[in-house]
Design a protein around this motif. Structure first.
Motif, mmCIF file in Angstrom:
data_model
loop_
_atom_site.group_PDB
_atom_site.id
_atom_site.type_symbol
_atom_site.label_atom_id
_atom_site.label_comp_id
_atom_site.label_asym_id
_atom_site.label_seq_id
_atom_site.Cartn_x
_atom_site.Cartn_y
_atom_site.Cartn_z
ATOM 1 N N UNK A 143 55.976 18.840 21.904
ATOM 2 C CA UNK A 143 55.613 19.859 20.958
ATOM 3 C C UNK A 143 54.161 19.021 20.173
ATOM 4 N N UNK A 144 54.139 17.510 20.666
ATOM 5 C CA UNK A 144 52.991 16.645 20.068
ATOM 6 C C UNK A 144 53.010 16.841 18.413
ATOM 7 N N UNK A 145 54.023 16.514 17.859
ATOM 8 C CA UNK A 145 53.880 16.666 16.360
ATOM 9 C C UNK A 145 52.854 16.243 15.405
ATOM 10 N N UNK A 146 52.134 15.304 15.902
ATOM 11 C CA UNK A 146 51.041 14.765 15.038
ATOM 12 C C UNK A 146 49.862 15.381 15.736
ATOM 13 N N UNK A 147 49.777 16.058 16.716
ATOM 14 C CA UNK A 147 48.697 16.573 17.270
ATOM 15 C C UNK A 147 47.524 15.501 17.777
ATOM 16 N N UNK A 148 48.070 14.644 18.483
ATOM 17 C CA UNK A 148 47.077 13.684 19.120
ATOM 18 C C UNK A 148 46.191 14.546 20.209
ATOM 19 N N UNK A 149 44.907 14.437 19.977
ATOM 20 C CA UNK A 149 44.131 15.267 20.922
ATOM 21 C C UNK A 149 44.016 14.743 22.317
ATOM 22 N N UNK A 150 43.903 15.777 23.206
ATOM 23 C CA UNK A 150 43.899 15.476 24.546
ATOM 24 C C UNK A 150 42.773 14.526 25.023
ATOM 25 N N UNK A 151 41.949 14.551 24.549
ATOM 26 C CA UNK A 151 40.555 13.662 24.862
ATOM 27 C C UNK A 151 40.059 13.042 23.531
ATOM 28 N N UNK A 152 39.392 11.960 23.480
ATOM 29 C CA UNK A 152 38.702 11.578 22.381
ATOM 30 C C UNK A 152 39.573 11.407 20.885
ATOM 31 N N UNK A 153 40.716 10.847 21.443
ATOM 32 C CA UNK A 153 41.898 10.918 20.412
ATOM 33 C C UNK A 153 41.384 10.021 18.895
ATOM 34 N N UNK A 154 41.771 10.753 17.797
ATOM 35 C CA UNK A 154 41.127 10.275 16.562
ATOM 36 C C UNK A 154 42.149 9.534 15.842
ATOM 37 N N UNK A 155 43.550 9.567 16.468
ATOM 38 C CA UNK A 155 44.714 8.478 15.809
ATOM 39 C C UNK A 155 45.706 8.301 16.909
#
Lengths: 76, 350
Positions: B243-255
């Motif tokens: 579910x990717x709780x912290x919403x890490x981006x699928x590209x160009x991750x910001x965190x």
């Protein structure tokens, strides 16, 4: 990331498939992996064989961490 | 005069064969076909040159079968006898950039045919090959095609005709360590004062003599006793709780994410997945241990082969993520690793 961990003073091993990229990035201890979408596995194998393969790579990684290196080294 | 013959190399994505699920697509030669970005190059070539063949290869296929793919492609290029070879542009696609650089270098070295490629400056292929292969500096996404294609095509024409190649600032390639003399319109003192005025006014300015940046970190001493060591796992392969709780981006991750695996003996398809958008996620989602080997390290912990597996792991998506971001992530979590008494790190990448 591997370089920043090293800079912080923690020995680190980079397990990755495209080792030339790891060399360019500046990792010092490098262990080659199987494939880009499954670096520590191989879906073509039976589960037990696959886990043995993964164990082998992790053992290589631990061997790298316990080996003194002076320069960038790939542990084949 | 006969038209200049160009052979063009692209990946499965730009050939519109498919995305990551087709990254294993084997090398393929299409004689007489202009595919995808080849059309953009042809616009600049006009009547002077034509793409006589296009070579397509999946990014994973190329990088995982490096020697085989390289040999196959070089043999095809030899057979096609082009005047110049063009690869890409690859923008910020890492494996594609490495493939473009590798194959251009091989074509030049083995066949003596000039080659040109293009990519974003942070593409790992740039650092590896910009000193060997003319590499046009592009934007970080295919949105930059309109600007990049004419520069690639113009330089290809020059190389094919054996014309003198100008300085990197004139042609748009990345500096390759070769100095080219040319006359500046304005004298040095005037340029220096302009630069200073811009700097004082906080306006952008470009140095004419950038300092080389050597950033090499010496290896740390080896772990003395691995059976007592606390080992932490870190990955750029995007493994996250389902579910990717912290919403890490699928590209160009910001965190990045920090997740507790205390008591977790095995990562399963029900509990974990990958957030990474730069490789085919099927295998990692089926068994996330294929990227983050928690199961094996738990076994070794039980057997006393390692001291312990640290109860937190750190993860992000290394897909088009800026070098500055990943550096900042690791600076921050390395402090936490130190504070938690971690002795060594296994970092896995896809």
């Amino acid at each position: 990331m591997v370089k920043e961990i090293e800079r912080a003073g923690i020995p680190v091993v980079h397990v990755c498939t495209v080792t030339p990229i790891s060399m360019t990035v500046g990792a010092n201890r490098i262990v080659p992996a199987i494939a880009i979408p499954h670096p520590l596995g191989n879906p073509a194998l039976e589960p037990a064989e696959e886990k043995a393969l993964r164990r082998h790579i992790v053992e290589k990684a631990l061997e790298a961490l316990t080996t003194e290196v002076e320069d960038q080294t790939i542990f084949e | 005069m006969a038209k200049i013959k160009v052979v063009h190399y692209i990946n499965q994505f730009f050939a519109q064969i498919g995305g990551e699920e087709k990254a294993e697509y084997p090398a393929e030669l299409r004689v007489g076909e202009v595919v995808g970005p080849g059309q953009a190059l042809m616009q600049t070539f006009g009547d002077e040159a034509e793409i006589t063949a296009t070579i397509i290869c999946g990014d994973s296929y190329f990088n995982e079968n490096l020697d085989k793919a390289k040999a196959e492609i070089v043999a095809w290029v030899k057979e096609q006898k082009p005047d110049v070879f063009v690869a890409g542009p690859a923008f910020n696609a890492g494996r594609y950039g490495v493939a473009c650089g590798t194959i251009c270098d091989a074509v030049q070295e083995e066949l003596g045919i000039p080659a040109v490629t293009g990519m974003y400056e942070e593409n790992p292929g740039a650092d590896m090959f910009k000193d060997k292969v003319y590499t046009i500096a592009t934007a970080n996404s295919a949105a930059g095609m309109r600007k990049a294609a004419p520069l690639v095509a113009k330089l290809a024409l020059k190389l094919a005709k054996g014309e003198k190649v100008g300085a990197s600032v004139e042609e748009g390639y990345m500096p390759n360590g070769v100095r080219v003399n040319f006359f500046e319109e304005e004298r040095g003192s005037k340029r220096a004062v302009k630069m200073l005025l811009n700097k004082l006014a906080d306006k952008p300015f470009v140095t004419e003599y950038p300092m080389p940046s050597f950033d090499h970190v010496a290896p740390n001493p080896a772990v003395k006793d691995i059976t007592k060591a606390k080992i932490a796992l870190v990955t750029s392969g995007g493994i996250v709780p389902k579910g990717n709780p912290d919403h890490i981006e699928s590209s160009s991750a910001s965190h990045y994410g920090e997740y507790d695996i205390a008591g977790v003996m095995d990562l399963t398809a029900e509990t974990y997945e990958t957030a990474h958008g730069g490789y085919d996620p099927v295998y990692a989602n089926e068994d996330p241990d294929r990227v983050l080997p928690v199961d094996v390290l738990r076994d070794m912990e039980k057997e006393g082969k390692i001291g312990e597996l640290h109860h937190l792991f750190y993860t992000t998506v290394g897909n088009g993520t800026a070098v500055a971001s990943s550096k900042a992530f690791a600076e921050e979590f390395s402090k936490k690793l130190l504070a938690d008494g971690v002795d060594a790190v296994i970092l896995t990448s896809t």
